[in-house]
Design an enzyme around this catalytic site. Structure first.
Site, mmCIF file in Angstrom:
data_model
loop_
_atom_site.group_PDB
_atom_site.id
_atom_site.type_symbol
_atom_site.label_atom_id
_atom_site.label_comp_id
_atom_site.label_asym_id
_atom_site.label_seq_id
_atom_site.Cartn_x
_atom_site.Cartn_y
_atom_site.Cartn_z
ATOM 1 N N GLU A 254 2.605 5.101 -3.861
ATOM 2 C CA GLU A 254 2.528 6.110 -4.947
ATOM 3 C C GLU A 254 3.840 6.851 -5.138
ATOM 4 O O GLU A 254 4.123 7.208 -6.287
ATOM 5 C CB GLU A 254 1.390 7.084 -4.636
ATOM 6 C CG GLU A 254 0.006 6.472 -4.701
ATOM 7 C CD GLU A 254 -0.344 5.594 -3.513
ATOM 8 O OE1 GLU A 254 0.267 5.793 -2.450
ATOM 9 O OE2 GLU A 254 -1.177 4.703 -3.646
ATOM 10 N N ASP B 119 -9.111 3.836 -1.632
ATOM 11 C CA ASP B 119 -9.986 4.156 -0.508
ATOM 12 C C ASP B 119 -11.309 4.761 -0.947
ATOM 13 O O ASP B 119 -11.502 5.967 -0.916
ATOM 14 C CB ASP B 119 -9.242 5.094 0.445
ATOM 15 C CG ASP B 119 -7.966 4.449 0.964
ATOM 16 O OD1 ASP B 119 -7.839 3.215 0.831
ATOM 17 O OD2 ASP B 119 -7.096 5.156 1.479
ATOM 18 N N ASP C 167 0.866 -1.179 0.000
ATOM 19 C CA ASP C 167 0.000 0.000 0.000
ATOM 20 C C ASP C 167 0.904 1.231 0.000
ATOM 21 O O ASP C 167 2.135 1.111 0.122
ATOM 22 C CB ASP C 167 -0.850 -0.056 1.279
ATOM 23 C CG ASP C 167 -2.030 0.900 1.250
ATOM 24 O OD1 ASP C 167 -2.260 1.539 0.207
ATOM 25 O OD2 ASP C 167 -2.712 1.023 2.281
#
Lengths: 946, 574
Positions: free
Chosen positions: A533, A607, A530
């Site tokens: 980015e 999300d 996770d």
């Protein structure tokens, strides 16, 4: 139902208190949840986007008088070996020209690759400002990460140089291209029809290197850029590239995920229902993102398809820097052209053009270049139970037991960040996860898995934390612009980021996952990446400063969109290699991605929120992922933020049962919502949806096999199957499920009791559950009370099923098959089955079964279509005890079943099997069930109705 | 029907002896159901119209719509629970107890020793029979559990006895109280008569003696002046409060505009959300209206004027102000009483809200306006009334307490306010029955409320409050007998599923969490011979789950549940 105790409560006062707290509760959860748009740049706030858009505006304003400044230096042209090589010259001012070497490669697949670099930067003859340690060249390694192989060049391409242009004819497709010199432009055509035009609008823009002028420079945000309190030092000055690509006659373009938007891309320069901002590609952790927006999200794939009746083409803008894409249309009498404008902040221009001619070829050619999704381990296609967080090993054990108690199959339970000791990855919280090894082996008893989260930020301040010590000592972290280990904030607080652009960092990363290092893990532990980015809480736009430095001295700006992929690729390799004695297929979930991510990870849409519009948004997003070659995708079932109503949760399970990646997840503030907690009738409805998923696993696995060799999506948009159906071009709320011929239309509307479904052709369709017949192209209506999912089977397809619901996918391994045959109007159908051991890499060595099923003239014929059946013998032997337990044939023509018996033939032997037959009845198709034909699935056989 | 099946059993028995062919997955007791028809066929148990050759029983293909032909395979596992006519796969478990296993766990490669310690659920050779060892262990555990259960039941009986004793005592008390209520009532009646007489005399006196009005006038002036002072200070307090609120809102506005949502700081998020909510609840900024100030000013001026004008003829007769304060004296006694009550309530309201000062400083207000005699009569009555009311209240409380059923046989009565605690991960958790729940840091001693007892409910196996309880009285639902649970996965012994509904106490309204909701605790009660806090965990943010042992929920025979639960743990040991 809560009951009051005794009679002395509540007093008026406590009632008031109760009311207040109820109100508080309501308002807390209903309170404004919205994306913080101001935390992310608009095009106007992103210097190069603003400059390139301004250029486009100027060009429009100038009209015919627009003076394009790019031309081919004819003296420099070199033709041959499938390549067009020349210098593209940019006229800066009278007499001052910038040399831009250009190579156009003509490829065997009928497409082409256009590469433009800048000579001066290439040769390093520039000066960097602010004592920057960065490289001087334009970034030219995106291909190294994104492509699996260099594209095969058609060395036989035929070049024909004419006055002011070169004409090219190449490939087996006999495509034509015209390269025009002044102004520069390229047209790609086939059979006289032009499909793709480069630089038609002359928006080509390569911001060449120049020293920063003294005093005021008119160049907007060229030398420094400040946003949200962060200043980008831009040591190389302005360096963006931009170009327009026109699809003449094309009204529909798709792809370029990830955006919470419709499958068909909207226009981005205003208009009714259109956007005003370009689609942005800059991997970002966008908190509480909104639906129907061109805003950037967690991942980027700069691949776009353009589709019109009879033709599909594509372009792949291979650039990992921040990228924006404007989409507009030009309507001229009867013809509508789609115009796109691509802008990237840095790097070389590297563009692939795919000339179709249709979607299937496009997927094949595109994935030959960037790779496909490998066949996942079977468990990964089961149901995943996640929550931030399962708080302890006892909690995990309890959820596991409750799932069994309520007879809800699941394969994987997940641990979010709280399992760690203070967010230090590869550690366990000693209080709550004191014995992970027994937790993990406990799960293995029912062949279940654990997925644990591991993020790229490595906690700095942690006692005895060897991971960060090694990262620093070995200098494997991302550096800041001054060459020091970059220090930013994420979950653990102050952190460093592992730099997997460095091979040494990859090797070190792999070592962290060895069982003796990541204690408590075992073969059934897989990984969730996770925040890759990368998400940096105190960074500009919640990510790293663009002037950070990566391995090879590349600036972060050059590689931003690649970072997440390098990270999950390293994780994949780590899992694959951690147990050399028994390598099994890793499962890695990533949030950030780029073209090529599909090779090593599944993705989810990040999300989302527990709202109906987010449920509706999921399918278009997943379809776009498939279109961009990354079909192993899902959305958090239930919605991450907030608390779904029981109805919403139930509908989400019904939709999620068809997501390629099927996981329920919830935010730490959300109420518990494991499916057994919802209460009846919802628990039963959810259980049925999950069981339906499990029964379809053989068909889903077969579709993944197809995706693995020709890139076909798992969820297929209507237009992919019916490319000439104009109505289908924009339908993005229903889909075909793999190769099954099943159309699913998830219900995404509160209180819906009926649902409209688009029937894309004049074939015959059957309701999946009760075989009610739907005929005729157009909008049909299906009853869809809460317990029902609108699913149709298209006549003409055969798909495999396993109808015995087990506790996990692996426990179904030896179960017999049900073969479902939905007959076309003429009583025929065909389908395939692919199966292997579901966990090892032996399939790469021929250890699998690939079967065809053809039904015609009342006879089902099943043949082995392995390319090397002899090689498959060990595997086939291992499944010799796996049988077909029934064959269901729907839509039988009259008189097809006479004796209620079937003749089963395997090789030279034959025997009879019984048939249960049901006549056509009030709109319900006739159907027959061949009972227990006793044929092993691994054998070729025939079943003939008598 | 019973006779018929007995007959069948009798017929089947010799047949079974002759040809011992109990199908796989079937108990000996049910074996007769699988006897072939005369023609060698066999009919599905609840769908007799479907007949299959007897040899197809357990042929690993589902023939019967009720699944009855496949008691020993997973072939009918796709049927839903309510369609099935068989309880599952029967495991003999010699050495332990027979158990039924759900059909979908048969032949799936997993040795389900938790229910099938004999390993019969998988093909021969796959799962060795472990009943010798496991059975022994479990029987031992079960015996221990039974023992504990018995102790628990004993404890419950004690609680019940204690409760009965408490009720006895309460009842005894009740008799005394009733007498007291009657006596005080009589006293009130008597004093009412006295008061009426005195008032009659007094009324005449008021009319005749205007002199006393001057006293009243002074009193009224003082009173108003006191009120004004109080109001002024209240207004000042309010103004300061408003200013403070505005400053606080200013700070919050700044926070809302500048915070970075990506930090995921729950505190900040909650503050911003709370602020937004606050804004929507109170859309207009709280301003200071001038009315009260004006009123105060006006009052000053008017009062001065009035005082001046009054100065001349204040002795001529009762002024309006006097009349106002004394007017109750002119009213008929019945009205007087209610008006007095009303005024006193209004006064109390003002006092409670900080507008008026405490009665101690203002109680002298009416001292001079009545004659000592009247005052005394009134006071005597008032005292008598309050004594009487207090007695009535005690009696009614007592009656309510006696009438309230604290669980079956009143078992929870004696637990009221008893507390249990446990140390867990750096905190001491304390729970008081029908009281409050707290979490106290062992390190710094700081204490956080997890809520006060608010209600209780009965939960089913998933932890869901059983909806079916809604229509029925609560205490029937502290299950006294095994009831069929919702779960299909847990097929117990032959007698049917095990009921495992649980009693749960809900504690609510604890300290608010950063992200909004107040802390709360869900307390599951389990049978133990002594009260104790067994487990604590934070299942979701700020929602605590506790397991508390008490004899109050122990019931005869329920040890089976605990036993089954223990049995469920055996995976760990494998």
């Amino acid at each position: 139902m809560r009951l009051q105790f005794g009679s002395d409560r509540p007093s008026g006062q406590s009632l008031a208190k109760l009311l207040t707290s109820t109100l508080l509760l309501l308002t807390t959860f209903d309170s404004v949840v919205a994306v913080k748009r101001e935390n992310f740049k608009t095009c106007a706030q992103s210097g190069f986007c603003k400059r390139n858009r301004a250029l486009a505006d100027e060009a429009v304003a100038a009209g015919a008088s627009w003076d394009p400044s790019y031309e081919i230096d004819t003296k420099s042209i070199r033709l041959g070996e499938g390549l067009f090589r020349a210098n593209l010259e940019k006229t800066v001012e009278e007499g001052v020209k910038v040399e831009l070497p250009i190579v156009i490669s003509f490829l065997q697949n009928g497409g082409a690759r256009v590469q433009v670099d800048e000579k001066r930067r290439q040769e390093g003859k520039i000066e960097l400002r602010n004592d920057s340690k960065a490289r001087k060249e334009r970034y030219n390694e995106a291909a190294k990460w994104a492509l699996v192989a260099d594209p095969e060049i058609d060395e036989q391409a035929d070049f024909n140089e004419k006055e002011g242009k070169v004409e090219v004819k190449w490939s087996v497709w006999q495509n034509d291209a015209v390269i025009e010199f002044k102004p520069f432009g390229v047209k790609f055509s086939r059979g006289g029809e032009t499909h793709v035009i480069l630089n038609e609008r002359h928006l080509l823009n390569v911001e060449h290197w120049r020293p920063k002028p003294d005093g005021d420079d008119k160049c907007d945000s060229c030398w420094e850029e400040t946003f949200g309190g962060n200043t980008d030092s831009k040591p190389r000055g302005p360096e963006s590239i931009g170009m327009d690509i026109t699809f003449p006659g094309y009204t529909h373009v798709y792809g370029i995920p990830e955006h919470a938007s419709s499958m068909k891309l909207k226009e981005t320069r205003g208009g009714d229902g259109q956007y005003t901002e370009p689609y942005r590609l800059y991997n970002s952790d966008v908190f509480e993102y909104e639906t129907d927006s061109p805003m950037t999200l967690y991942g980027s794939i700069p691949f776009m398809q353009a589709h019109k009746k009879g033709f599909t083409v594509g372009v792949f803008w291979l650039n990992a820097a921040e990228t924006w894409v404007d989409v507009t249309t030009r309507k001229d009498k009867k013809v509508t052209d789609t115009q796109t404008h691509w802008m990237s902040e840095s790097g070389i221009l590297d563009l692939f053009v795919f000339m179709g001619p249709n979607s299937q070829w496009l997927y094949k050619y595109y994935t030959e270049l960037v790779g496909t999704t490998p066949i996942p381990p079977m468990f990964a296609l089961g149901y995943h139970q996640c929550r931030w967080n399962y708080v302890s090993q006892d909690d995990v054990k309890q959820v596991d037991a409750m799932m069994d108690k309520f007879d809800i199959p699941y394969d994987v339970i997940w641990l979010d960040i709280e399992y760690t000791d203070g967010k230090a990855y590869f550690t366990w919280d000693p209080q709550t996860f004191s014995d992970p090894a027994s937790m993990v082996s406990n799960l293995d008893y029912h062949k279940r898995k654990l997925v644990a989260i591991i993020d790229p930020h490595i906690k700095r301040e942690q006692k005895d934390y060897t991971v960060v010590k090694e990262l620093v000592d070995k200098s494997l972290a991302v550096k800041n612009k001054d060459g020091k280990d970059y220090d930013g904030w994420c979950w653990p607080g102050s952190s460093h980021w592992v730099d997997c652009f460095n091979v040494k960092a990859q090797d070190w990363w792999k070592a962290q996952f060895k069982f003796d290092k990541f204690k408590g893990t075992a073969d059934n532990v897989h990984i969730w990446n996770d925040m890759n980015e990368p998400s940096v809480f105190n960074g500009p736009e919640t990510t790293m400063p663009k002037d950070n430095i990566h391995h090879g001295d590349w600036e972060h700006r050059d590689v931003h969109n690649l970072y997440g992929m390098t990270f999950h690729e390293a994780t994949y390799a780590a899992i694959k290699e951690r147990n050399p004695k028994k390598p099994t297929r890793p499962f890695v979930l990533t949030r950030a991605f780029f073209a090529g991510s599909q090779r090593t990870a599944a993705m989810w849409t990040g999300d989302n929120e527990a709202k109906w519009e987010h449920l509706a948004q999921a399918v278009p997003m997943l379809l776009s992922q498939g279109i961009a070659g990354m079909p192993f995708a899902g959305a958090d079932v239930g919605g991450f933020f907030g608390n779904p109503s029981k109805e919403l949760l139930t509908r989400w399970y019904q939709a999620g049962a068809f997501y390629p990646f099927f996981r329920a997840h919830a935010h730490i503030d959300a109420k518990r919502r494991e499916p057994y907690l919802v209460g009846e009738p919802y628990v039963s409805i959810i259980r049925e949806a999950i069981k339906l998923r499990y029964s379809l696993l053989p068909a889903l696995y077969t579709s993944f096999h197809r995706a693995s060799w020709e890139g076909m999506p798992i969820l297929r948009p209507m237009f992919l199957m019916f490319p000439d159906d104009e109505e289908a071009l924009t339908i993005d709320d229903q889909f075909f499920f793999g190769d099954t011929g099943i159309i699913v239309k998830p219900v995404v509307e509160e209180g819906a009791t009926t649902t409209k479904i688009w029937i894309p052709d004049d074939g015959i369709y059957y309701d999946y559950f009760d075989y009610t017949i739907q005929i005729g192209q157009g909008w049909g209506t299906i009853n869809s009370p809460i317990e029902q999912i609108p699913i149709l089977m298209r006549g003409g397809h055969i798909f495999p099923r396993k109808d015995r619901p087990r506790r996990s996918a692996e426990l179904m391994k030896d179960d017999p098959y049900t073969i479902v045959i939905a007959l076309s109007r003429v009583g025929a159908a065909a389908g395939v089955l692919y199966v292997d051991d579901g966990e090892t890499f032996d399939y790469q060595n021929g250890q699998f079964l690939h079967k065809s099923f053809v039904y015609q003239s009342n006879k089902l014929t099943s043949k082995i279509v392995n390319n090397d059946p002899a090689k498959a013998k060990p595997y086939l032997k291992s499944i010799s005890h796996v049988f077909v337990e029934r064959v269901i044939i729907v839509g039988l023509p009259e008189g097809a079943v006479k004796e209620k018996k079937a003749k089963v033939t395997v090789g030279s032997k034959s025997w009879e099997a019984e048939i249960e037959f049901y006549e056509e009845h009030v709109g319900r198709a006739s159907f027959a069930i061949v009972k227990n034909p006793k044929v092993p699935i691994g054998e070729e056989f025939e079943i003939e109705l008598l | 029907m019973v006779a018929a099946s007995l007959l069948l059993a009798a017929l089947a028995a010799p047949l079974a002896l002759a040809k011992p062919s109990t199908p796989r997955g079937v108990s000996a007791a049910r074996a007769h159901l699988y006897a072939p028809n005369k023609d060698g066929t066999w009919s599905c148990l609840t769908a007799p119209h479907v007949t299959i050759p007897h040899k197809l029983i357990n042929d690993n293909h589902c023939h019967c719509p009720d699944g009855s032909d496949q008691p020993g395979t997973a072939a009918c596992a796709h049927l839903r629970q309510h369609q099935l006519a068989i309880p599952g796969f029967y495991c003999h478990n010699k050495g332990w107890h027979p158990r039924y296993l759900p059909l979908n766990r048969v032949d799936d490669g997993v040795c389900d020793y938790d229910l099938c310690c004999d390993g019969s659920d998988e093909p021969k050779g796959k799962c060795p029979d472990k009943c010798a060892v496991l059975g022994k262990e479990r029987l031992k555990e079960e015996a221990a559990a039974r023992h504990a259960q018995a102790a628990g039941v004993e404890a419950r009986r004690k609680l019940e006895a204690e409760a009965a004793k408490m009720v006895q005592e309460l009842k005894a008390k009740k008799g005394g109280l009733e007498g007291e209520v009657k006596a005080t009532e009589r006293e009130v009646e008597r004093l009412r008569g006295v008061l009426a007489t005195v008032e009659e005399e007094e009324r005449e006196r008021v009319v005749q003696h205007t002199e006393s009005a001057n006293v009243l006038y002074d009193l009224a002036t003082n009173k108003i002046s006191a009120l004004r002072t109080a109001l002024k200070s209240a207004v000042e307090t309010r103004d300061t409060a408003v200013e403070r609120l505005q400053r606080a809102e200013e700070i919050l506005r700044g926070l809302k505009e500048t915070y970075n949502p990506n930090f995921n700081d729950e505190g900040v998020k909650a503050a911003v959300a709370g602020y937004e909510n606050h804004l929507s609840t109170y859309p207009a900024p709280v301003g200071i209206d001038g009315t009260v100030h004006d009123l105060l000013e006006d009052d000053d001026a008017e009062l001065q004027q009035a005082a001046e004008a009054d100065g001349a003829d204040r002795r001529k007769g009762p002024s309006e102000v006097e009349q106002l304060w004394g007017f109750t004296s002119y009213l008929p006694p019945t009205l007087q009483a209610s008006i007095t009550t009303w005024i006193s309530a209004a006064k109390d309201f003002l006092v409670e809200n900080g507008v008026l000062m405490r009665p101690e400083t203002t109680s002298s207000s009416s001292s001079g306006e009545e004659s000592a005699q009247l005052k005394k009569a009134r006071e005597s009555l008032s005292t008598a009334e309050s004594v009487h009311n207090a007695a009535k209240k005690r009696l009614s409380d007592l009656e309510t307490d006696i009438a309230t059923t604290y669980g079956p046989n009143d078992v929870f009565r004696s637990l009221k306010n008893k507390c249990v605690s446990k140390d867990e991960a750096g905190y001491t958790y304390t729970l008081c029955f029908w009281g409050s729940a707290t979490q106290k840091s062992i390190r710094d001693g700081s204490s956080v409320s997890l809520g006060d007892f608010s209600s209780f409910s009965v939960l089913d196996e998933a932890g869901i409050e059983s909806a079916r309880l809604a229509q029925q009285g609560i205490w029937q639902h502290i299950p006294t007998e095994a009831t069929e649970g919702q779960a299909v996965g847990d097929v117990g012994g032959e007698e049917g599923g095990d009921g495992s509904d649980e009693v749960v106490l809900q504690y609510e309204g604890g300290l608010a969490c950063w992200n909004g909701p107040r802390r709360s605790a869900k307390v599951r009660l389990v049978c133990r011979s002594e009260e104790g806090l067994l487990e604590v965990r934070e299942a979701e943010k700020c929602v605590y789950e506790m397991v508390v042992g008490t004899g109050a929920v122990c019931r005869e025979g329920s040890e089976k549940r605990e036993g089954a639960r223990e049995a469920g743990k055996t995976h760990d040991e494998l």
